[in-house]
Write a protein that holds these residues in place. Structure first.
Motif, PDB file in Angstrom:
ATOM      1  N   LYS A  57      -5.592  -1.687   2.191  1.00 56.92           N
ATOM      2  CA  LYS A  57      -4.785  -2.864   2.515  1.00 56.92           C
ATOM      3  C   LYS A  57      -5.562  -4.152   2.196  1.00 56.92           C
ATOM      4  N   GLN A  58      -6.856  -4.179   2.486  1.00 57.35           N
ATOM      5  CA  GLN A  58      -7.684  -5.358   2.244  1.00 57.35           C
ATOM      6  C   GLN A  58      -7.773  -5.676   0.748  1.00 57.35           C
ATOM      7  N   SER A  59      -7.796  -4.641  -0.085  1.00 58.17           N
ATOM      8  CA  SER A  59      -7.865  -4.862  -1.529  1.00 58.17           C
ATOM      9  C   SER A  59      -6.607  -5.554  -2.040  1.00 58.17           C
ATOM     10  N   ILE A  60      -5.459  -5.143  -1.509  1.00 60.67           N
ATOM     11  CA  ILE A  60      -4.200  -5.803  -1.883  1.00 60.67           C
ATOM     12  C   ILE A  60      -4.204  -7.235  -1.357  1.00 60.67           C
ATOM     13  N   ASP A  61      -4.631  -7.411  -0.112  1.00 60.60           N
ATOM     14  CA  ASP A  61      -4.638  -8.731   0.513  1.00 60.60           C
ATOM     15  C   ASP A  61      -5.471  -9.726  -0.289  1.00 60.60           C
ATOM     16  N   VAL A 103       0.844  -1.196   0.000  1.00 62.22           N
ATOM     17  CA  VAL A 103       0.000   0.000   0.000  1.00 62.22           C
ATOM     18  C   VAL A 103       0.878   1.244   0.000  1.00 62.22           C
ATOM     19  N   SER A 104       1.898   1.249   0.850  1.00 61.32           N
ATOM     20  CA  SER A 104       2.823   2.394   0.939  1.00 61.32           C
ATOM     21  C   SER A 104       3.596   2.573  -0.368  1.00 61.32           C
ATOM     22  N   PHE A 146      -3.741 -11.674  -3.110  1.00 61.39           N
ATOM     23  CA  PHE A 146      -2.809 -12.757  -2.797  1.00 61.39           C
ATOM     24  C   PHE A 146      -3.594 -14.055  -2.601  1.00 61.39           C
ATOM     25  N   ASN A 147      -3.978 -14.666  -3.714  1.00 52.86           N
ATOM     26  CA  ASN A 147      -4.755 -15.899  -3.699  1.00 52.86           C
ATOM     27  C   ASN A 147      -3.982 -16.978  -4.467  1.00 52.86           C
ATOM     28  N   SER A 148      -4.615 -18.114  -4.679  1.00 55.54           N
ATOM     29  CA  SER A 148      -3.924 -19.227  -5.350  1.00 55.54           C
ATOM     30  C   SER A 148      -3.523 -18.862  -6.780  1.00 55.54           C
ATOM     31  N   TYR A 149      -4.305 -18.031  -7.456  1.00 59.33           N
ATOM     32  CA  TYR A 149      -3.959 -17.607  -8.818  1.00 59.33           C
ATOM     33  C   TYR A 149      -2.682 -16.761  -8.813  1.00 59.33           C
ATOM     34  N   ALA A 150      -2.568 -15.884  -7.825  1.00 61.50           N
ATOM     35  CA  ALA A 150      -1.374 -15.044  -7.721  1.00 61.50           C
ATOM     36  C   ALA A 150      -0.143 -15.898  -7.429  1.00 61.50           C
ATOM     37  N   VAL A 151      -0.303 -16.899  -6.568  1.00 62.36           N
ATOM     38  CA  VAL A 151       0.808 -17.797  -6.243  1.00 62.36           C
ATOM     39  C   VAL A 151       1.252 -18.543  -7.497  1.00 62.36           C
TER      40      VAL A 151
END
Length: 195
Positions: A17-21, A4-5, A24-29
């Motif tokens: 912060k929640q939008s970034i979080d 975020v920063s 980070f899901n299985s597709y991103a991994v």
């Protein structure tokens, strides 16, 4: 929070912060794994001439590193470390195909010999398995042999080696004999008392 920063400082974008979080899901991994794999393929280019004696040559090693303490619940680190959190990356490269056959992250408490035990089912007839000393597990070597595959491993310092006839082989005596005769390398068939 770091992302975020960074978005705010570099691009002037405000994101929760929640939008970034949520990103980070299985597709991103999977996406990151593919990026790493593509980059490694571009850097590891070893041409293999002709046919190989082995069906597959799989080379595996790992690395550990500390990560922020806030991740201790998910990635506990070794006791006594500066951070109570750590990551352990297992990496296996299939030499003949040029593909990554294993790339995964676990907590830093997980040992290489555990990985050797848990991944033995991936060994196939005709494979050559190359691993460092941390993966040294005699029962795993026995399983590799039973699968009609081969392995290369460093030897534990206190291992006792035997000839096929059951005689103890002294590596120190062998080295002295080779030096005396001016021999730089030799091949001998050995076994240990447990394989």
């Amino acid at each position: 929070q770091d992302f975020v920063s960074a978005l705010q400082l570099r691009f002037g974008k405000t994101v929760k912060k929640q939008s970034i979080d949520e990103r980070f899901n299985s597709y991103a991994v999977d996406f990151i794994k593919r990026l790493v794999e593509d980059q490694l393929k571009n850097q590891i280019t070893i041409p293999v001439a002709g046919q190989s004696y082995f069906k597959r040559i799989k080379i595996k090693d790992s690395t550990r590193f500390q990560i922020p303490e806030s991740l201790k619940e998910y990635y506990p680190g070794p006791d006594g470390g500066a951070s109570g959190s750590g990551a352990h990356v297992q990496f296996e490269y299939a030499f003949l195909s040029g593909k990554i056959s294993d790339l995964h992250v676990t907590n830093a408490k997980r040992q290489d010999n555990t990985d050797a035990r848990e991944t033995i089912e991936q060994v196939e007839k005709g494979d050559l398995i190359i691993r460092d000393l941390g993966y040294f597990v005699q029962n795993v070597f026995k399983d590799i042999i039973e699968k009609e595959a081969d392995f290369i491993s460093r030897l534990r310092p206190k291992s006792i080696l035997y000839s096929p006839e059951g005689e103890i082989i002294s590596l120190a005596a062998l080295r002295l004999d080779m030096e005396k005769k001016g021999i730089r390398q030799t091949e001998i068939l050995v076994t240990t008392n447990q394989i």
